[in-house]
Design a protein around this motif. Sequence first.
Motif, PDB file in Angstrom:
ATOM      1  N   ILE A   1       0.395  24.128  58.274  1.00  0.00           N
ATOM      2  CA  ILE A   1       0.892  23.772  56.852  1.00  0.00           C
ATOM      3  C   ILE A   1       2.015  22.617  56.859  1.00  0.00           C
ATOM      4  N   ALA A   2       1.674  21.595  56.117  1.00  0.00           N
ATOM      5  CA  ALA A   2       2.305  20.402  56.161  1.00  0.00           C
ATOM      6  C   ALA A   2       2.919  20.001  54.462  1.00  0.00           C
ATOM      7  N   LEU A   3       4.111  19.863  54.495  1.00  0.00           N
ATOM      8  CA  LEU A   3       4.520  19.429  53.225  1.00  0.00           C
ATOM      9  C   LEU A   3       5.470  17.988  53.294  1.00  0.00           C
ATOM     10  N   ALA A   4       5.220  17.093  52.621  1.00  0.00           N
ATOM     11  CA  ALA A   4       6.157  15.800  52.671  1.00  0.00           C
ATOM     12  C   ALA A   4       6.451  15.444  51.268  1.00  0.00           C
ATOM     13  N   VAL A   5       7.788  15.533  50.871  1.00  0.00           N
ATOM     14  CA  VAL A   5       8.255  15.278  49.325  1.00  0.00           C
ATOM     15  C   VAL A   5       8.956  14.162  49.598  1.00  0.00           C
ATOM     16  N   THR A   6       8.675  12.931  48.495  1.00  0.00           N
ATOM     17  CA  THR A   6       9.700  11.922  48.478  1.00  0.00           C
ATOM     18  C   THR A   6       9.990  11.495  46.883  1.00  0.00           C
ATOM     19  N   ASP A   7      11.216  10.890  46.933  1.00  0.00           N
ATOM     20  CA  ASP A   7      11.625  10.493  45.679  1.00  0.00           C
ATOM     21  C   ASP A   7      10.829   9.065  45.249  1.00  0.00           C
ATOM     22  N   GLU A   8      11.001   8.921  43.793  1.00  0.00           N
ATOM     23  CA  GLU A   8      10.407   7.883  43.168  1.00  0.00           C
ATOM     24  C   GLU A   8      10.467   6.349  44.233  1.00  0.00           C
ATOM     25  N   THR A   9      11.502   6.288  45.112  1.00  0.00           N
ATOM     26  CA  THR A   9      11.844   5.108  45.888  1.00  0.00           C
ATOM     27  C   THR A   9      11.147   5.247  47.342  1.00  0.00           C
ATOM     28  N   GLY A  10      10.646   6.325  47.462  1.00  0.00           N
ATOM     29  CA  GLY A  10      10.020   6.611  48.914  1.00  0.00           C
ATOM     30  C   GLY A  10      11.083   7.197  49.723  1.00  0.00           C
ATOM     31  N   ASN A  11      12.298   7.605  49.487  1.00  0.00           N
ATOM     32  CA  ASN A  11      13.270   8.392  50.183  1.00  0.00           C
ATOM     33  C   ASN A  11      12.759   9.653  50.473  1.00  0.00           C
ATOM     34  N   GLN A  12      12.768  10.375  51.723  1.00  0.00           N
ATOM     35  CA  GLN A  12      12.307  11.765  52.047  1.00  0.00           C
ATOM     36  C   GLN A  12      13.138  12.627  51.549  1.00  0.00           C
ATOM     37  N   LEU A  13      12.767  13.646  50.650  1.00  0.00           N
ATOM     38  CA  LEU A  13      13.409  14.766  50.166  1.00  0.00           C
ATOM     39  C   LEU A  13      13.190  16.218  50.794  1.00  0.00           C
ATOM     40  N   CYS A  14      11.954  16.292  51.228  1.00  0.00           N
ATOM     41  CA  CYS A  14      11.613  17.593  52.061  1.00  0.00           C
ATOM     42  C   CYS A  14      10.409  17.331  52.920  1.00  0.00           C
ATOM     43  N   ASN A  15      10.641  17.954  54.060  1.00  0.00           N
ATOM     44  CA  ASN A  15       9.504  18.042  55.158  1.00  0.00           C
ATOM     45  C   ASN A  15       9.497  19.176  55.700  1.00  0.00           C
ATOM     46  N   VAL A  16       8.006  19.939  55.832  1.00  0.00           N
ATOM     47  CA  VAL A  16       7.711  21.152  56.684  1.00  0.00           C
ATOM     48  C   VAL A  16       6.467  20.756  57.466  1.00  0.00           C
TER      49      VAL A  16
END
Length: 113
Positions: free
Chosen positions: A85-100
């Motif tokens: 299971i993989a999750l990658a969340v970024t903000d509008e500018t591409g900065n990483q917010l969350c990673n699993v």
Amino acid sequence: MNGHVIYGTSSDTRVRACGISISGEEFAVIRPFIHAASELQGNFTFEVSKLSSSGRSSTRQQNRFSTGTLDNAEVVVDRSGRARIALAVTDETGNQLCNVDQIIELEQTPTPI
């Protein structure tokens, strides 16, 4: 693994918590989540790859999110085998917010007699 939560890593102060929840009895319902500041917007990629004796399956979802939450994203799989299971969340500018990025065993729920 019913009611199980896998927390992701985040170094952004706008994110209070993020990760993956797993629920369900006969099937595993896998949902990504983020609890963040309400004005937070961005993008997420959610992937589930499963391997069992019956074969392989893989699913990938990509979408935008707003109001600091991920709504309506989920994957449902049977409870046998192992899953990445993989999750990658970024903000509008591409900065990483969350990673699993986690490999789990999907245990079958015992059948009541």
